[in-house]
Each structure stands twice: as structure tokens, then as C-alpha cells.
Design an enzyme around this catalytic site. Sequence first.
Site, mmCIF file in Angstrom:
data_model
loop_
_atom_site.group_PDB
_atom_site.id
_atom_site.type_symbol
_atom_site.label_atom_id
_atom_site.label_comp_id
_atom_site.label_asym_id
_atom_site.label_seq_id
_atom_site.Cartn_x
_atom_site.Cartn_y
_atom_site.Cartn_z
ATOM 1 N N ASP A 146 1.103 -1.531 0.275
ATOM 2 C CA ASP A 146 -0.068 0.196 0.274
ATOM 3 C C ASP A 146 0.936 1.394 -0.158
ATOM 4 O O ASP A 146 2.276 1.154 0.733
ATOM 5 C CB ASP A 146 -1.187 0.222 1.069
ATOM 6 C CG ASP A 146 -2.301 1.125 1.487
ATOM 7 O OD1 ASP A 146 -2.846 0.317 0.730
ATOM 8 O OD2 ASP A 146 -1.863 2.008 1.098
ATOM 9 N N ILE A 147 0.510 2.506 -0.882
ATOM 10 C CA ILE A 147 1.032 3.126 -1.071
ATOM 11 C C ILE A 147 1.041 4.196 0.353
ATOM 12 O O ILE A 147 2.114 5.136 0.720
ATOM 13 C CB ILE A 147 0.933 4.052 -2.514
ATOM 14 C CG1 ILE A 147 2.092 4.911 -3.317
ATOM 15 C CG2 ILE A 147 -0.487 4.750 -1.721
ATOM 16 C CD1 ILE A 147 1.349 6.044 -4.396
ATOM 17 N N ASN B 140 -13.548 -2.655 2.215
ATOM 18 C CA ASN B 140 -14.125 -1.677 2.215
ATOM 19 C C ASN B 140 -14.741 -2.036 1.468
ATOM 20 O O ASN B 140 -14.227 -1.938 0.624
ATOM 21 C CB ASN B 140 -13.103 0.161 2.468
ATOM 22 C CG ASN B 140 -12.264 -0.542 3.263
ATOM 23 O OD1 ASN B 140 -12.302 -0.781 5.248
ATOM 24 N ND2 ASN B 140 -10.486 0.345 3.507
ATOM 25 N N GLY C 12 -16.253 3.138 3.638
ATOM 26 C CA GLY C 12 -14.760 3.569 3.716
ATOM 27 C C GLY C 12 -13.829 3.031 2.035
ATOM 28 O O GLY C 12 -12.850 3.445 2.266
ATOM 29 N N GLN C 13 -14.336 2.264 0.922
ATOM 30 C CA GLN C 13 -14.134 2.411 0.238
ATOM 31 C C GLN C 13 -13.529 3.243 -0.979
ATOM 32 O O GLN C 13 -14.250 4.366 -1.355
ATOM 33 C CB GLN C 13 -14.624 0.909 -0.678
ATOM 34 C CG GLN C 13 -13.816 0.928 -2.452
ATOM 35 C CD GLN C 13 -14.840 -0.259 -2.938
ATOM 36 O OE1 GLN C 13 -15.995 -0.202 -2.655
ATOM 37 N NE2 GLN C 13 -14.098 -0.810 -3.819
ATOM 38 N N HIS D 35 -10.446 -5.465 -2.888
ATOM 39 C CA HIS D 35 -9.009 -5.464 -3.064
ATOM 40 C C HIS D 35 -9.038 -5.946 -0.994
ATOM 41 O O HIS D 35 -9.916 -5.276 -0.932
ATOM 42 C CB HIS D 35 -7.974 -4.578 -2.718
ATOM 43 C CG HIS D 35 -8.352 -3.322 -2.165
ATOM 44 N ND1 HIS D 35 -9.253 -2.424 -2.887
ATOM 45 C CD2 HIS D 35 -8.315 -2.390 -1.271
ATOM 46 C CE1 HIS D 35 -9.672 -1.031 -2.130
ATOM 47 N NE2 HIS D 35 -8.937 -1.338 -1.245
ATOM 48 N N HIS E 71 -7.210 -5.527 2.320
ATOM 49 C CA HIS E 71 -6.312 -5.106 2.517
ATOM 50 C C HIS E 71 -5.024 -6.276 3.875
ATOM 51 O O HIS E 71 -6.089 -6.681 4.256
ATOM 52 C CB HIS E 71 -6.269 -4.070 3.653
ATOM 53 C CG HIS E 71 -6.893 -2.455 3.070
ATOM 54 N ND1 HIS E 71 -5.953 -1.336 2.959
ATOM 55 C CD2 HIS E 71 -7.522 -2.380 2.577
ATOM 56 C CE1 HIS E 71 -6.488 -1.094 2.534
ATOM 57 N NE2 HIS E 71 -7.658 -1.107 1.903
#
Length: 121
Positions: free
Chosen positions: A35-36, A95, A101-102, A108, A110
Site C-alpha cells: 500500500d502506498i 472496505n 470506506g472504499q 482488494h 488489505h
Amino acid sequence: MSQHSDPQCLFCKIVSGAIPSKKVFEDEEFLAFHDINPWAPIHFLIIPKIHLPSMAQIGHEHAQMMGRMMVLAPKLALEQGASPYPKGGFRIVCNTGSDGGQEVHHLHVHVLAGPRPWLKG
Ligand code: AMP
Ligand code: ZN
């Protein structure tokens, strides 16, 4: 029939290589990348390569793919340095939709792990 790729989708662009990512794992079906904007010492995403917007679009035809993604997550968490269960472990978050909260509308999960405190959760 859902499209396999959406040219507007950020994660489809990561799958195609048009946008770079720090890859954790790749096979024909899935891509995993860091994750960035990590919230935990270990934080990566696992995505199916086909474009599915979210869990809300999942049907029985996706059951085996979702199962394989859930089998992959613990394996990759350990490979990325998560301490073993039960002292260590990891968190899987998915999410879905605005209330969920997507932000990126390509399915995907997390995978979060590592010593606390974390930035979120
Ligand atoms: P979500 O809120 O569940 O849709 O999460 C989307 C996640 O994608 C966020 O945690 C972002 O930090 C992450 N993200 C956005 N753009 C990128 C990118 N180019 N490479 C890696 N992760 C990204
Ligand atoms: Zn996509």
C-alpha cells in the site's frame, strides 16, 4: 457479464503495469503490492487481476477465487514478516462502498501486520 479490465481503474492500471507498484506476489489470478500509504509496519493489498468493483458484486461464481485469495493472505503475511499466530498475526480488511470506506473501486483486501501501534485500527 463483467468486464475483465476497466481502462479508468487505478488497480487495473497497476495490473497492466501502466502504473508501477511495489510487488509482493503475482500469479495468473492475483497481484499483491505494498500500500502506498501504509497504516501498519506491514501493509499490502491483494487484488484479483479481473476488474470487480467490490465485494458487493461477488456471487457464487467467485467463491473459489475468494477462497484462494483468503488462502494466499496468511501465506503472504508470514512471507512479509508478520509474526506467527497467536502472538503475532495479521488483520484482513475489505472496505466496500462509501459507508464501508472504499476509495478504490477494484476489489482488494488489505493485509496489515507487524508490531503496534498502527496509524489506524
Ligand atoms: P480502500 O480505501 O479500501 O479503497 O483502499 C485503497 C488503498 O489503496 C488505500 O489504502 C491507498 O493508500 C491505496 N493506494 C492508492 N493508490 C495506490 C497505489 N498507486 N499504489 C499502492 N496503493 C495505493
Ligand atoms: Zn480494476
